[in-house]
Write a protein that holds these residues in place. Structure first.
Motif, PDB file in Angstrom:
ATOM      1  N   GLN A 388       0.931  -1.247  -0.061  1.00 38.73           N
ATOM      2  CA  GLN A 388       0.148  -0.125   0.017  1.00 38.73           C
ATOM      3  C   GLN A 388       0.677   1.288  -0.061  1.00 38.73           C
ATOM      4  N   ILE A 389       0.119   2.264  -0.398  1.00 39.44           N
ATOM      5  CA  ILE A 389       1.057   3.468  -0.433  1.00 39.44           C
ATOM      6  C   ILE A 389       1.168   4.125   0.985  1.00 39.44           C
ATOM      7  N   SER A 390       2.364   4.506   1.393  1.00 39.74           N
ATOM      8  CA  SER A 390       2.642   4.851   2.790  1.00 39.74           C
ATOM      9  C   SER A 390       2.247   6.397   2.867  1.00 39.74           C
ATOM     10  N   PRO A 391       1.643   6.595   3.998  1.00 35.70           N
ATOM     11  CA  PRO A 391       1.200   7.929   4.473  1.00 35.70           C
ATOM     12  C   PRO A 391       2.498   9.169   4.261  1.00 35.70           C
ATOM     13  N   GLY A 392       3.763   8.313   4.395  1.00 31.28           N
ATOM     14  CA  GLY A 392       4.896   9.201   4.147  1.00 31.28           C
ATOM     15  C   GLY A 392       5.126   9.860   2.898  1.00 31.28           C
ATOM     16  N   ILE A 393       4.282   9.736   1.914  1.00 29.19           N
ATOM     17  CA  ILE A 393       4.308  10.253   0.748  1.00 29.19           C
ATOM     18  C   ILE A 393       4.138  11.640   0.752  1.00 29.19           C
ATOM     19  N   VAL A 394       3.375  12.126   1.686  1.00 28.44           N
ATOM     20  CA  VAL A 394       2.903  13.611   1.811  1.00 28.44           C
ATOM     21  C   VAL A 394       4.154  14.481   2.293  1.00 28.44           C
ATOM     22  N   PHE A 409      -0.455  -2.852  -6.513  1.00 29.75           N
ATOM     23  CA  PHE A 409      -0.687  -2.098  -5.211  1.00 29.75           C
ATOM     24  C   PHE A 409      -2.076  -2.452  -5.134  1.00 29.75           C
ATOM     25  N   ALA A 410      -2.348  -2.237  -3.699  1.00 28.83           N
ATOM     26  CA  ALA A 410      -3.515  -2.423  -3.162  1.00 28.83           C
ATOM     27  C   ALA A 410      -4.203  -1.496  -2.320  1.00 28.83           C
ATOM     28  N   ASN A 411      -5.419  -1.403  -2.143  1.00 31.24           N
ATOM     29  CA  ASN A 411      -6.327  -0.678  -1.206  1.00 31.24           C
ATOM     30  C   ASN A 411      -6.299   0.979  -1.929  1.00 31.24           C
ATOM     31  N   ILE A 412      -7.229   0.793  -3.437  1.00 34.76           N
ATOM     32  CA  ILE A 412      -7.253   2.228  -3.697  1.00 34.76           C
ATOM     33  C   ILE A 412      -7.816   3.279  -2.540  1.00 34.76           C
ATOM     34  N   THR A 413      -8.845   2.883  -1.726  1.00 39.43           N
ATOM     35  CA  THR A 413      -9.230   3.861  -0.862  1.00 39.43           C
ATOM     36  C   THR A 413      -7.960   4.550  -0.223  1.00 39.43           C
ATOM     37  N   ASN A 414      -7.023   3.653   0.657  1.00 40.31           N
ATOM     38  CA  ASN A 414      -6.126   4.321   1.225  1.00 40.31           C
ATOM     39  C   ASN A 414      -4.979   5.209   0.316  1.00 40.31           C
ATOM     40  N   THR A 415      -5.155   4.690  -0.898  1.00 41.12           N
ATOM     41  CA  THR A 415      -4.174   5.520  -1.816  1.00 41.12           C
ATOM     42  C   THR A 415      -4.655   6.921  -2.192  1.00 41.12           C
ATOM     43  N   LEU A 416      -5.938   6.953  -2.489  1.00 40.74           N
ATOM     44  CA  LEU A 416      -6.638   8.441  -2.576  1.00 40.74           C
ATOM     45  C   LEU A 416      -6.512   9.366  -1.330  1.00 40.74           C
ATOM     46  N   HIS A 417      -6.877   8.523  -0.278  1.00 39.91           N
ATOM     47  CA  HIS A 417      -6.951   9.298   1.054  1.00 39.91           C
ATOM     48  C   HIS A 417      -5.470   9.877   1.456  1.00 39.91           C
ATOM     49  N   PRO A 440     -14.058   3.628  -4.604  1.00 42.74           N
ATOM     50  CA  PRO A 440     -14.331   4.221  -3.473  1.00 42.74           C
ATOM     51  C   PRO A 440     -15.365   5.747  -3.837  1.00 42.74           C
ATOM     52  N   GLU A 441     -16.418   5.498  -2.917  1.00 44.70           N
ATOM     53  CA  GLU A 441     -17.472   6.457  -2.945  1.00 44.70           C
ATOM     54  C   GLU A 441     -17.448   7.312  -1.866  1.00 44.70           C
ATOM     55  N   ASP A 442     -16.464   7.315  -1.184  1.00 46.43           N
ATOM     56  CA  ASP A 442     -16.182   8.324   0.085  1.00 46.43           C
ATOM     57  C   ASP A 442     -16.286   9.693  -0.294  1.00 46.43           C
ATOM     58  N   GLU A 443     -17.137  10.347   0.081  1.00 47.36           N
ATOM     59  CA  GLU A 443     -17.208  11.777  -0.010  1.00 47.36           C
ATOM     60  C   GLU A 443     -16.096  12.585   0.391  1.00 47.36           C
ATOM     61  N   ALA A 444     -15.464  11.903   1.561  1.00 49.44           N
ATOM     62  CA  ALA A 444     -14.487  12.713   2.233  1.00 49.44           C
ATOM     63  C   ALA A 444     -13.172  12.577   1.295  1.00 49.44           C
ATOM     64  N   ILE A 445     -13.202  12.008   0.442  1.00 54.75           N
ATOM     65  CA  ILE A 445     -12.101  12.218  -0.604  1.00 54.75           C
ATOM     66  C   ILE A 445     -12.079  13.602  -1.396  1.00 54.75           C
ATOM     67  N   GLU A 446     -10.923  14.348  -1.001  1.00 56.92           N
ATOM     68  CA  GLU A 446     -11.019  15.754  -1.614  1.00 56.92           C
ATOM     69  C   GLU A 446      -9.752  16.152  -1.520  1.00 56.92           C
ATOM     70  N   GLY A 447      -9.503  17.187  -1.843  1.00 56.27           N
ATOM     71  CA  GLY A 447      -8.352  17.818  -2.096  1.00 56.27           C
ATOM     72  C   GLY A 447      -7.946  17.716  -3.652  1.00 56.27           C
ATOM     73  N   PRO A 466     -17.736   7.794  -9.172  1.00 57.95           N
ATOM     74  CA  PRO A 466     -17.964   8.327  -7.946  1.00 57.95           C
ATOM     75  C   PRO A 466     -18.210  10.013  -7.847  1.00 57.95           C
ATOM     76  N   LEU A 467     -18.930  10.294  -6.826  1.00 54.08           N
ATOM     77  CA  LEU A 467     -19.128  11.854  -6.755  1.00 54.08           C
ATOM     78  C   LEU A 467     -18.160  12.682  -6.406  1.00 54.08           C
ATOM     79  N   TRP A 468     -17.011  12.023  -5.717  1.00 54.98           N
ATOM     80  CA  TRP A 468     -15.823  12.903  -5.545  1.00 54.98           C
ATOM     81  C   TRP A 468     -15.043  13.279  -6.521  1.00 54.98           C
ATOM     82  N   LEU A 469     -15.208  12.782  -7.779  1.00 56.53           N
ATOM     83  CA  LEU A 469     -14.553  13.277  -8.833  1.00 56.53           C
ATOM     84  C   LEU A 469     -15.048  14.386  -9.205  1.00 56.53           C
ATOM     85  N   SER A 470     -16.322  14.908  -9.001  1.00 58.99           N
ATOM     86  CA  SER A 470     -16.634  16.201  -9.172  1.00 58.99           C
ATOM     87  C   SER A 470     -16.243  17.589  -8.703  1.00 58.99           C
TER      88      SER A 470
END
Length: 717
Positions: A388-394, A409-417, A440-447, A466-470
């Protein structure tokens, strides 16, 4: 005035008078002969060069002319970028005091009179020191200069970006003992590279640039004698063989660039350490094999390392960590293997670009790579990485370009978050990962405020668009093809005001094509290019094997809805998409007519409506789409004549097959003879139907009469 003050004033006046002395008639004549020989003088005729149609009195006051004192007047002619057209007059060689000639970035044509320009009765300090005629249209062969004219003081010769042909003169350079810079790049010169460089007593030769020509043969071993050579560029030629061992004797080399040739062999680890001043090493696009030697770590000044598109293999040497000045590492398209944890990336704080595309790197992305705070472009695509993509990438605050495609790679939701906090991210390519996961349809995905290109293609993702693409208001390009997405296209798609390239093909999307797609601002605008960021990508974006994109505006304006389950008709509002270049609605269940409004899409280049249920005729005005290069309406139920003229004269049978009611030259079914059998067939069918009707009617009538007779006889008995 005191006597001393008067003397000083007199001396100043004498000095000023000396400097103001006009140029000689001979020099004025030579310059005027040059300017009158041009077919276009770039407006100099209206400037200080002429006065009422004749040459102005003092050529030292002319634009682009610099004069000196001491009996030598015209020392420099500098007219770059003035739009000059025509030949370079040999008369410029009569300017005995000329030291510098700059005619670059014009449209000058004809041959370069190099021997006349270097003309001198004796090798005096008045000879030309610098000639720059780059970026013109000069042509012809570079002739060997006669040895009788030896003793030239020329230090800089720039003839790059012209149309010179023939072989490169060899003996000429032996006579130029003071030559420092020679740039002949971007021409069509062929043959072998001269071996005469640095054979003379010259110790000043520092820059040799022969890129983008047609040189062949081996790299001459004599280059190893160039003790002052700092820059050697000879990429994009046809050189072959191995790197000569002697080349590594040129220990002053700072820039060695030989990409896109036919070189082979291995990097000699024992010899490469001689190039301790090397800052730029580019040997990409050759046939080199073997490993990167461990001794690469001794090149402490190395800033750029490009070895991509070779046949190199093995694990990356841990000693790369010693090259602490490294900013760019390009190792793509090789056979490198092993894990990246062997390299301590935290020591490479200056690194800006790391490109490992298409190798065999395994394992996970090491945490140390996230300490490269200046890293702006990271491409690890087409490897065997997992996890999975590590949070350290930020921590990569400067990250603009990220490609993780074609890994495991796995866990696309984690990747996007995680990636949503990479504030400067502009390009995110993470396709062909996350196999079988849900979108993922999580509306919390933003940025993703600066995201321009997003690819989540080929992931077999299920769910809906997904709506977050909007929320991606700056998105220009979106790839969602080859997934398992279902449901309709959401109406909010038109809120993506910057989107102009959309590919959602090969999914399970259904319903009618929404009119919201016809209201996308970047597709309805007449000219979208002026609204796009023209900055160059940090790395080339590849799509398939045929397309390379260096700027966002390179992507075509496209709607690709092919291979889904769309039904209904093609909306007439499609005529609003004035900037559309590619429209693909193939392999759906669309019905009805081909809307005539398509004929107003003047920028359309590709139209694919194949494998649907379309009926009626092909609109004849489609032949007015002058940019249309590809059309496919095969496998529908179209009828009538295929339009003639225009681009339709170039289309073949494959564009129209599977429509038995169509006729025309493209399918070798003339419309006249095609209609007769059709009428005959219909008449036969009508006859058969009438005969059957008559038989049925007679039978029915006979039964009816018989029944009536029986009933009536009983009734009236």
């Amino acid at each position: 005035m005191p006597l001393s003050g008067l003397a000083i004033a007199v001396l100043l006046l004498i000095s000023m008078a000396s400097r103001a002395r006009p140029c000689t008639e001979q020099e004025k004549s030579s310059l005027f002969h040059f300017i009158t020989g041009l077919s276009w003088d770039g407006g100099l005729a209206m400037s200080s060069w002429r006065n009422n149609g004749t040459a102005a009195a003092d050529c030292c006051s002319w634009e682009g002319i610099t004069c000196g004192g001491g009996g030598v007047v015209v020392t420099e002619v500098s007219l770059p970028g003035r739009g000059l057209q025509g030949p370079i007059s040999p008369a410029l060689g009569d300017l005995a005091g000329l030291r510098r000639l700059n005619l670059s970035h014009n449209s000058l044509s004809g041959e370069l009179p190099l021997e006349r320009l270097l003309k001198s009765s004796s090798p005096t300090p008045s000879g030309l020191v610098a000639i720059d005629v780059s970026f013109n249209r000069l042509e012809g062969e570079l002739r060997e200069l006669r040895s009788s004219n030896s003793g030239w003081l020329l230090q800089v010769l720039n003839i790059s970006s012209n149309r010179f042909t023939g072989e490169f003169p060899s003996a000429t350079w032996q006579a130029m003992g003071d030559l420092v810079v020679l740039n002949a790049s971007n021409n069509s010169i062929h043959g072998r590279m001269p071996s005469s460089f640095c054979i003379s007593s010259s110790t000043s030769f520092a820059v040799l640039d022969l890129r983008y020509n047609q040189f062949s043969g081996r790299i001459p071993v004599s280059l190893g004698n160039c003790s002052s050579l700092r820059v050697l560029r000879a990429g994009h030629n046809r050189f072959s063989g191995t790197l000569p061992d002697e080349l590594f004797n040129a220990s002053s080399l700072e820039h060695l660039s030989l990409p896109n040739n036919g070189l082979h062999g291995q990097l000699d680890g024992a010899r490469i350490v001689n190039l301790r001043n090397l800052a730029h090493l580019d040997l990409g696009g050759n046939g080199l094999d073997g490993k990167i030697p461990d001794s690469i770590g001794e090149l402490r000044r190395l800033e750029v390392l490009r070895l991509g598109h070779n046949n190199m293999s093995g694990e990356l040497p841990p000693t790369l960590s010693n090259c602490t000045n490294l900013m760019t590492v390009d190792l793509k398209n090789n056979y490198f293997s092993g894990e990246l944890t062997r390299i301590e990336f935290s020591a490479l704080t200056n690194r800006k670009t790391l490109d490992l595309l298409f190798n065999g790197i395994t394992g996970m992305i090491p945490e140390s790579i996230f300490s490269c705070s200046n890293l702006s472009a990271l491409r690890l695509a087409d490897n065997r990485l997992h996890g999975q993509i590590s949070p350290g990438i930020v921590n990569l605050k400067s990250l603009v370009f990220l490609s993780l495609a074609f890994n495991n790679f796995a866990n696309i939701t984690n990747t996007l978050h995680v990636l949503k906090d990479c504030k400067n991210l502009t390009i995110l390519l993470t396709n062909s990962n996350y196999k079988g996961e849900a979108m993922p349809e999580d509306e919390a995905i933003e940025g993703f405020q600066n995201l321009r290109i997003l690819s989540l293609a080929r992931c077999s993702l299920s769910g809906k668009i997904p709506l977050w693409l909007s929320k991606l208001k700056n998105l220009n390009v979106l790839f969602l093809q080859n997934n398992q997405l279902s449901g309709p296209i959401p109406a909010w798609i038109k809120s993506l005001k910057s989107l102009f390239h959309l590919d959602i093909s090969y999914n399970k999307l259904a319903g009618e094509i929404p009119t919201a797609l016809m209201e996308m601002p970047m597709l309805t605008a007449e000219n979208t290019a002026i609204h796009l960021d023209q900055s160059i990508f940090l790395l080339i974006v590849y799509r398939g094997t045929s397309f390379e994109y260096r700027v966002i505006s390179g992507f075509p304006n496209m709607l690709n809805l092919g291979y889904n389950n769309f039904t209904g008709v093609i909306p007439k509002e499609i005529g609003q998409l004035k900037s559309l270049s590619i429209l693909n609605l193939s392999s759906n269940s669309l019905s009805g007519e081909i809307p005539v409004q398509l004929c107003s899409l003047k920028n359309l280049q590709v139209l694919d409506l194949s494998n649907n249920l379309l009926t009626s005729a092909i609109p004849s005005d489609l032949n007015k789409l002058h940019f249309l290069s590809t059309i496919n309406v095969s496998n529908n139920d179209l009828e009538g004549p295929i339009p003639r003229g225009g681009q339709f004269s170039t289309f073949t049978n494959s564009s129209f097959g599977g429509n038995p009611k169509l006729c025309g030259n493209a399918i070798d079914r003339p419309c006249g003879s095609a209609e007769a059998p059709l009428v005959s067939t219909l008449t036969t069918e009508q006859k058969d139907r009438r005969i059957a009707f008559a038989i049925a009617f007679c039978a029915f009538f006979g039964v009816g009469v018989l029944y009536d007779q029986i009933v009536m006889s009983k009734y009236f008995s």
